[in-house]
Design a protein around this motif. Structure first.
Motif, PDB file in Angstrom:
ATOM      1  N   LEU A 101      45.579  94.994 165.986  1.00 52.24           N
ATOM      2  CA  LEU A 101      44.870  93.764 166.370  1.00 52.24           C
ATOM      3  C   LEU A 101      43.906  93.974 167.544  1.00 52.24           C
ATOM      4  N   THR A 102      43.777  95.214 168.013  1.00 55.10           N
ATOM      5  CA  THR A 102      42.819  95.488 169.098  1.00 55.10           C
ATOM      6  C   THR A 102      41.626  96.322 168.607  1.00 55.10           C
ATOM      7  N   LEU A 103      41.633  96.710 167.334  1.00 60.48           N
ATOM      8  CA  LEU A 103      40.611  97.664 166.870  1.00 60.48           C
ATOM      9  C   LEU A 103      39.211  97.064 166.880  1.00 60.48           C
ATOM     10  N   GLU A 104      38.258  97.930 167.190  1.00 59.96           N
ATOM     11  CA  GLU A 104      36.846  97.520 167.187  1.00 59.96           C
ATOM     12  C   GLU A 104      36.178  98.132 165.957  1.00 59.96           C
ATOM     13  N   GLU A 105      34.940  97.719 165.708  1.00 56.61           N
ATOM     14  CA  GLU A 105      34.168  98.355 164.622  1.00 56.61           C
ATOM     15  C   GLU A 105      34.107  99.862 164.884  1.00 56.61           C
ATOM     16  N   GLY A 106      34.245 100.636 163.850  1.00 60.76           N
ATOM     17  CA  GLY A 106      34.134 102.096 164.000  1.00 60.76           C
ATOM     18  C   GLY A 106      35.422 102.788 164.394  1.00 60.76           C
ATOM     19  N   ASP A 107      36.502 102.029 164.543  1.00 60.97           N
ATOM     20  CA  ASP A 107      37.768 102.646 164.970  1.00 60.97           C
ATOM     21  C   ASP A 107      38.596 103.216 163.812  1.00 60.97           C
ATOM     22  N   THR A 108      38.096 103.116 162.581  1.00 56.63           N
ATOM     23  CA  THR A 108      38.787 103.791 161.470  1.00 56.63           C
ATOM     24  C   THR A 108      37.797 104.744 160.811  1.00 56.63           C
ATOM     25  N   LYS A 109      38.350 105.799 160.208  1.00 52.36           N
ATOM     26  CA  LYS A 109      37.478 106.816 159.582  1.00 52.36           C
ATOM     27  C   LYS A 109      38.102 107.317 158.294  1.00 52.36           C
ATOM     28  N   LEU A 110      37.254 107.618 157.317  1.00 49.51           N
ATOM     29  CA  LEU A 110      37.759 108.220 156.081  1.00 49.51           C
ATOM     30  C   LEU A 110      37.830 109.732 156.268  1.00 49.51           C
ATOM     31  N   LEU A 111      39.078 110.254 156.298  1.00 46.71           N
ATOM     32  CA  LEU A 111      39.278 111.693 156.533  1.00 46.71           C
ATOM     33  C   LEU A 111      40.151 112.270 155.414  1.00 46.71           C
ATOM     34  N   LEU A 112      40.529 113.530 155.582  1.00 46.36           N
ATOM     35  CA  LEU A 112      41.403 114.236 154.637  1.00 46.36           C
ATOM     36  C   LEU A 112      40.855 114.266 153.212  1.00 46.36           C
ATOM     37  N   LYS A 113      39.529 114.368 153.106  1.00 45.01           N
ATOM     38  CA  LYS A 113      38.917 114.336 151.771  1.00 45.01           C
ATOM     39  C   LYS A 113      39.341 115.523 150.907  1.00 45.01           C
ATOM     40  N   LYS A 114      39.637 116.651 151.544  1.00 47.59           N
ATOM     41  CA  LYS A 114      40.038 117.815 150.744  1.00 47.59           C
ATOM     42  C   LYS A 114      41.415 117.614 150.122  1.00 47.59           C
ATOM     43  N   LEU A 115      42.252 116.823 150.789  1.00 48.20           N
ATOM     44  CA  LEU A 115      43.609 116.589 150.279  1.00 48.20           C
ATOM     45  C   LEU A 115      43.648 115.332 149.418  1.00 48.20           C
ATOM     46  N   SER A 116      43.567 114.196 150.084  1.00 46.96           N
ATOM     47  CA  SER A 116      43.519 112.900 149.411  1.00 46.96           C
ATOM     48  C   SER A 116      42.842 111.973 150.413  1.00 46.96           C
ATOM     49  N   PRO A 117      41.593 111.565 150.150  1.00 40.51           N
ATOM     50  CA  PRO A 117      40.837 110.806 151.148  1.00 40.51           C
ATOM     51  C   PRO A 117      41.631 109.609 151.672  1.00 40.51           C
ATOM     52  N   THR A 118      41.762 109.528 152.997  1.00 47.05           N
ATOM     53  CA  THR A 118      42.589 108.477 153.600  1.00 47.05           C
ATOM     54  C   THR A 118      41.836 107.876 154.783  1.00 47.05           C
ATOM     55  N   ARG A 119      41.838 106.553 154.876  1.00 44.23           N
ATOM     56  CA  ARG A 119      41.204 105.918 156.037  1.00 44.23           C
ATOM     57  C   ARG A 119      42.214 105.866 157.176  1.00 44.23           C
ATOM     58  N   LEU A 120      41.922 106.575 158.251  1.00 48.12           N
ATOM     59  CA  LEU A 120      42.843 106.672 159.394  1.00 48.12           C
ATOM     60  C   LEU A 120      42.308 105.894 160.580  1.00 48.12           C
ATOM     61  N   VAL A 121      43.223 105.371 161.372  1.00 47.21           N
ATOM     62  CA  VAL A 121      42.864 104.663 162.599  1.00 47.21           C
ATOM     63  C   VAL A 121      42.799 105.681 163.732  1.00 47.21           C
ATOM     64  N   LYS A 122      41.867 105.491 164.638  1.00 46.58           N
ATOM     65  CA  LYS A 122      41.703 106.449 165.744  1.00 46.58           C
ATOM     66  C   LYS A 122      43.002 106.595 166.546  1.00 46.58           C
ATOM     67  N   GLY A 123      43.201 107.792 167.043  1.00 41.77           N
ATOM     68  CA  GLY A 123      44.424 108.101 167.774  1.00 41.77           C
ATOM     69  C   GLY A 123      44.556 109.614 167.783  1.00 41.77           C
TER      70      GLY A 123
END
Ligand SMILES: Cc1cc2nc3c(=O)[nH]c(=O)nc-3n(C[C@H](O)[C@H](O)[C@H](O)COP(=O)(O)O)c2cc1C
Length: 317
Positions: A212-234
């Motif tokens: 509930l504190t996330l701002e725009e741009g705080d999630t990213k689509l990563l792990l495309k080589k494995l199984s693309p997953t949208r992760l939250v920054k951390g």
């Protein structure tokens, strides 16, 4: 009434997406009781746990509800037979080929929807005989399509590619989002992130508070080589980004991910080492709400926005 509300016998065309570590019987039954369609997320449950959640959900609501089954689930055969034994009437499958289990489920009178991220896979759903298709865009939380097609582009494309009842997912969490999805050709929406953050979600309170504190741009689509997953920054997200930018192999990424990371992040609230999954739409929400509050807000906002649009025809003088 439209094809989605009549297919699932629900009041509002709002489906709560099945979500690992978030959507147990409390969340699913609350959504169904509020007029939407709640889905249990089988992806994070052992078969016995799933059976228990189905029974608790049946006791907590007399409204329709369903189960989401990611098709790469290890004990998939056991799960499918269990669903039929327990009298589950609606199954949303994802992450796999819809041809594998749709015939079995349909033979047992189950209504089947399948999640896709492209028109090509939507056409496969039609061939497989599913009853509805969920088209999920790049904005969505959790596992995602490789192509990065946004919901805004995906829905009209899938609408053109198939005549199946169409549910839009990814980036929808408000009444205006629902209206936009319907304008693009969807007949219902599947909402994940906003429900993951509600009081009835079984995610850890620290995960929800952080979400509930996330701002725009705080999630990213990563792990495309494995199984693309949208992760939250951390910390974990950063470790994945660093590994990927130095060209880490699939094996290295698999080792970095390890086992049980999503449980650690979402269910145990380990914001450092855990895998945190939420969609881009999280940046719109700041308040801890109940499912009933979310549903009421979405429906009222949809109606108000629709009324405002109706009085602003582009063809008026
Ligand atoms: C924490 C989390 C876990 C998820 N787990 C699953 C899952 O187990 N199976 C699945 O088909 N989709 C899963 N999803 C996707 C949702 O069901 C839904 O389609 C998606 O969240 C919709 O986009 P939104 O996040 O923008 O609302 C998950 C999403 C989130 C946020």
């Amino acid at each position: 009434m439209n094809r989605i509300t009549s297919l699932f016998q629900i009041k509002y065309p709002i489906i709560q997406g099945g979500m690992v570590w978030c959507s147990g019987w409390r969340l699913a039954s609350a959504v169904s009781n509020a007029g939407g369609l709640g889905l249990l997320g089988a992806g994070s449950m052992h078969p016995d746990t799933l059976r228990e959640h189905i029974r608790k959900c049946q006791a907590a609501t007399d409204k329709p509800f369903g189960v989401n089954v990611p098709l790469m689930y290890p004990q998939i055969k056991e799960i499918m037979h269990l669903l039929v034994e327990e009298g589950v009437k609606v199954v949303f499958t994802s992450a796999g080929n819809p041809k594998l289990w749709t015939p079995f489920l349909k033979e047992h009178g189950v209504t089947v929807a399948h999640v896709v991220s492209s028109s090509r896979f939507a056409r496969k759903c039609e061939e497989a005989g599913v009853d509805a298709v969920v088209a999920e865009g790049f904005e969505a939380g959790g596992h995602n399509g490789r192509e990065e097609t946004t919901t805004f582009c995906l829905i009209p494309a899938v609408r053109r590619a198939t005549s199946l009842p169409l549910i839009a997912a990814g980036g929808v969490g408000t009444g205006r989002g629902l209206l936009a999805a319907m304008a693009l050709g969807a007949e219902g929406v599947q909402v994940g992130t906003r429900f993951a953050l509600t009081q009835e979600s079984s995610a850890h309170p620290d995960f929800k508070a952080y979400g509930l504190t996330l701002e725009e741009g705080d999630t990213k689509l990563l792990l495309k080589k494995l199984s693309p997953t949208r992760l939250v920054k951390g910390a974990f997200c950063q470790a994945v980004e660093e590994a990927e930018s130095r060209g880490a192999s699939v094996e290295e990424l698999r080792e970095l991910l390890g086992r049980g990371r999503a449980k650690k992040g979402i269910f145990e609230g380990d914001l450092e080492d855990g895998e945190l999954e939420l969609g881009q739409v999280a940046s719109l929400f700041r308040q801890s709400q109940t499912v009933a509050e979310v549903m009421r807000e979405m429906v009222e906002e949809y109606d108000a926005a629709l009324a405002a649009l109706k009085s602003s025809s582009l063809l008026d003088e």
